[in-house]
Scaffold this motif. Structure first.
Motif, PDB file in Angstrom:
ATOM      1  N   ARG A  40       1.916  12.113  -2.379  1.00 25.84           N
ATOM      2  CA  ARG A  40       1.123  12.981  -3.235  1.00 25.84           C
ATOM      3  C   ARG A  40      -0.114  12.282  -3.795  1.00 25.84           C
ATOM      4  N   ILE A  41      -0.539  11.199  -3.185  1.00 25.30           N
ATOM      5  CA  ILE A  41      -1.768  10.520  -3.606  1.00 25.30           C
ATOM      6  C   ILE A  41      -2.952  11.365  -3.149  1.00 25.30           C
ATOM      7  N   ILE A  42      -3.836  11.654  -4.076  1.00 22.04           N
ATOM      8  CA  ILE A  42      -5.008  12.457  -3.750  1.00 22.04           C
ATOM      9  C   ILE A  42      -6.109  11.568  -3.190  1.00 22.04           C
ATOM     10  N   ARG A  43      -6.410  10.487  -3.917  1.00 22.96           N
ATOM     11  CA  ARG A  43      -7.553   9.651  -3.536  1.00 22.96           C
ATOM     12  C   ARG A  43      -7.345   8.233  -4.068  1.00 22.96           C
ATOM     13  N   VAL A  44      -7.803   7.265  -3.290  1.00 22.49           N
ATOM     14  CA  VAL A  44      -7.830   5.865  -3.718  1.00 22.49           C
ATOM     15  C   VAL A  44      -9.290   5.437  -3.724  1.00 22.49           C
ATOM     16  N   ARG A  45      -9.740   4.927  -4.861  1.00 16.25           N
ATOM     17  CA  ARG A  45     -11.119   4.457  -4.977  1.00 16.25           C
ATOM     18  C   ARG A  45     -11.094   2.971  -5.307  1.00 16.25           C
ATOM     19  N   VAL A  46     -11.805   2.180  -4.520  1.00 11.27           N
ATOM     20  CA  VAL A  46     -11.877   0.733  -4.706  1.00 11.27           C
ATOM     21  C   VAL A  46     -13.331   0.363  -4.972  1.00 11.27           C
ATOM     22  N   GLY A  64      -9.328  -0.905  -8.765  1.00 11.65           N
ATOM     23  CA  GLY A  64      -8.707   0.167  -8.000  1.00 11.65           C
ATOM     24  C   GLY A  64      -8.318   1.326  -8.881  1.00 11.65           C
ATOM     25  N   HIS A  65      -8.560   2.528  -8.411  1.00  9.30           N
ATOM     26  CA  HIS A  65      -8.219   3.750  -9.126  1.00  9.30           C
ATOM     27  C   HIS A  65      -7.465   4.656  -8.148  1.00  9.30           C
ATOM     28  N   ILE A  66      -6.262   5.025  -8.514  1.00  8.34           N
ATOM     29  CA  ILE A  66      -5.472   5.930  -7.686  1.00  8.34           C
ATOM     30  C   ILE A  66      -5.376   7.259  -8.411  1.00  8.34           C
ATOM     31  N   GLN A  67      -5.885   8.308  -7.787  1.00 11.04           N
ATOM     32  CA  GLN A  67      -5.741   9.648  -8.336  1.00 11.04           C
ATOM     33  C   GLN A  67      -4.503  10.256  -7.707  1.00 11.04           C
ATOM     34  N   ILE A  68      -3.572  10.617  -8.559  1.00 10.69           N
ATOM     35  CA  ILE A  68      -2.269  11.087  -8.121  1.00 10.69           C
ATOM     36  C   ILE A  68      -1.879  12.250  -9.014  1.00 10.69           C
ATOM     37  N   PHE A  69      -0.970  13.085  -8.557  1.00 14.10           N
ATOM     38  CA  PHE A  69      -0.485  14.154  -9.421  1.00 14.10           C
ATOM     39  C   PHE A  69       0.256  13.510 -10.578  1.00 14.10           C
ATOM     40  N   GLY A  70      -0.244  13.690 -11.756  1.00 21.26           N
ATOM     41  CA  GLY A  70       0.268  13.011 -12.936  1.00 21.26           C
ATOM     42  C   GLY A  70      -0.800  12.066 -13.447  1.00 21.26           C
ATOM     43  N   PRO A  71      -0.419  11.121 -14.273  1.00 23.25           N
ATOM     44  CA  PRO A  71      -1.411  10.174 -14.802  1.00 23.25           C
ATOM     45  C   PRO A  71      -1.979   9.279 -13.704  1.00 23.25           C
ATOM     46  N   MET A  73      -3.681   5.936 -11.979  1.00 21.77           N
ATOM     47  CA  MET A  73      -3.340   4.519 -12.094  1.00 21.77           C
ATOM     48  C   MET A  73      -4.603   3.699 -11.868  1.00 21.77           C
ATOM     49  N   ASN A  74      -4.818   2.692 -12.730  1.00 22.47           N
ATOM     50  CA  ASN A  74      -5.985   1.834 -12.640  1.00 22.47           C
ATOM     51  C   ASN A  74      -5.533   0.379 -12.693  1.00 22.47           C
ATOM     52  N   ALA A  75      -6.236  -0.461 -11.922  1.00 17.20           N
ATOM     53  CA  ALA A  75      -5.946  -1.895 -11.943  1.00 17.20           C
ATOM     54  C   ALA A  75      -7.232  -2.652 -11.644  1.00 17.20           C
ATOM     55  N   SER A  76      -7.280  -3.893 -12.113  1.00 12.94           N
ATOM     56  CA  SER A  76      -8.447  -4.737 -11.896  1.00 12.94           C
ATOM     57  C   SER A  76      -7.982  -6.167 -11.659  1.00 12.94           C
ATOM     58  N   ASP A  94       0.375  -1.631  -5.324  1.00 12.73           N
ATOM     59  CA  ASP A  94       1.620  -1.383  -4.617  1.00 12.73           C
ATOM     60  C   ASP A  94       2.814  -1.552  -5.556  1.00 12.73           C
ATOM     61  N   ARG A  95       2.792  -2.613  -6.359  1.00 10.40           N
ATOM     62  CA  ARG A  95       3.863  -2.828  -7.337  1.00 10.40           C
ATOM     63  C   ARG A  95       3.891  -1.710  -8.380  1.00 10.40           C
ATOM     64  N   MET A  96       2.723  -1.247  -8.797  1.00 16.27           N
ATOM     65  CA  MET A  96       2.664  -0.163  -9.781  1.00 16.27           C
ATOM     66  C   MET A  96       3.247   1.132  -9.219  1.00 16.27           C
TER      67      MET A  96
END
Length: 124
Positions: A40-46, A64-71, A73-76, A94-96
């Motif tokens: 259900r991942i919509i988009r991954v932006r790096v 990295g920004h993962i747009q997913i149904f729900g909140p 996820m962001n990481a740097s 991946d761990r998140m």
């Protein structure tokens, strides 16, 4: 909204950094790992950033920004090489995602108060 086609959108952008085709394909190949967890991942932006004023050990930053149904996820991650920063970022995301999927499964198997009341016999 269930998508039938399995198109995975990966957006790669560079800040103060020229993106080469090999760097783009490296990011896209590494990001394939993320799509195995969640369908259900919509988009991954790096976003890759090079800051020449930073120390050598933290010159390249990958966000990295993962747009997913729900909140979302962001990481740097910061590193001395761009490819190393991308690899570390994908590992972190991946761990998140793995942690999120385990939490969803644990929440599903959690006993609710209404289930306990229904299972307990009435004593009176």
């Amino acid at each position: 909204m269930n998508r039938q086609n399995n198109t995975q959108e990966v957006i790669v952008s560079g800040i103060h950094l020229e993106l080469t085709p090999s760097l783009k394909t490296f990011v896209q190949d590494k990001s394939e790992r993320l799509f195995r967890h969640q369908e259900r991942i919509i988009r991954v932006r790096v976003e890759l950033e090079c800051d020449s004023k930073q120390a050598v050990a933290q010159r390249f930053t990958a966000k990295g920004h993962i747009q997913i149904f729900g909140p979302d996820m962001n990481a740097s991650v910061s590193s001395d090489e761009c490819h190393k920063a991308v690899a570390m970022l994908i590992d972190k995301l991946d761990r998140m995602l793995e942690r999120r999927s385990h939490m969803v499964k644990a929440k599903r198997q959690h006993v609710r108060v209404t289930d306990l009341e229904a299972a307990a016999p009435e004593t009176m």
